[in-house]
Design a protein around this motif. Sequence first.
Motif, short mmCIF file in Angstrom:
data_model
loop_
_atom_site.label_atom_id
_atom_site.label_comp_id
_atom_site.label_asym_id
_atom_site.label_seq_id
_atom_site.Cartn_x
_atom_site.Cartn_y
_atom_site.Cartn_z
N ARG A 1 -40.17 -60.43 10.41
CA ARG A 1 -38.96 -61.16 10.73
C ARG A 1 -38.51 -61.84 9.27
NH1 ARG A 1 -40.58 -65.07 14.44
NH2 ARG A 1 -41.73 -63.62 15.83
N GLU B 1 -48.48 -61.86 16.70
CA GLU B 1 -47.43 -62.89 16.24
C GLU B 1 -47.35 -63.04 14.93
OE1 GLU B 1 -48.80 -66.40 18.48
OE2 GLU B 1 -48.69 -65.50 20.41
N ALA C 1 -43.90 -62.35 12.90
CA ALA C 1 -43.30 -63.27 12.01
C ALA C 1 -43.04 -62.88 10.53
CB ALA C 1 -44.12 -64.62 12.02
#
Length: 82
Positions: free
Chosen positions: A74, A67, A71
């Motif tokens: 992104r 995760e 992130a």
Amino acid sequence: MHPPLTLHRHPMCAEIIEQFQKCHVDHPVLKFLGECTELKIKLDRCFREEKALKRKENFEQSQKLKERLQAHRRVLAEKNQE
């Protein structure tokens, strides 16, 4: 066959390991005739439970890491688009 019986590597099974090792010391010949078999079975079960817990913890940690990486990717993708 079981893993090495070191107490610091298997804190969850430390008590059973000590009992198993004591059984082997107390019964040097009878250990070959099944005197310590019940403790061996308990030890195997404990190792399985310990391994399952470690596997679950490792999976949860890997999910958190995934995760965080997604992130971060992104954020990098957004910066590259600007």
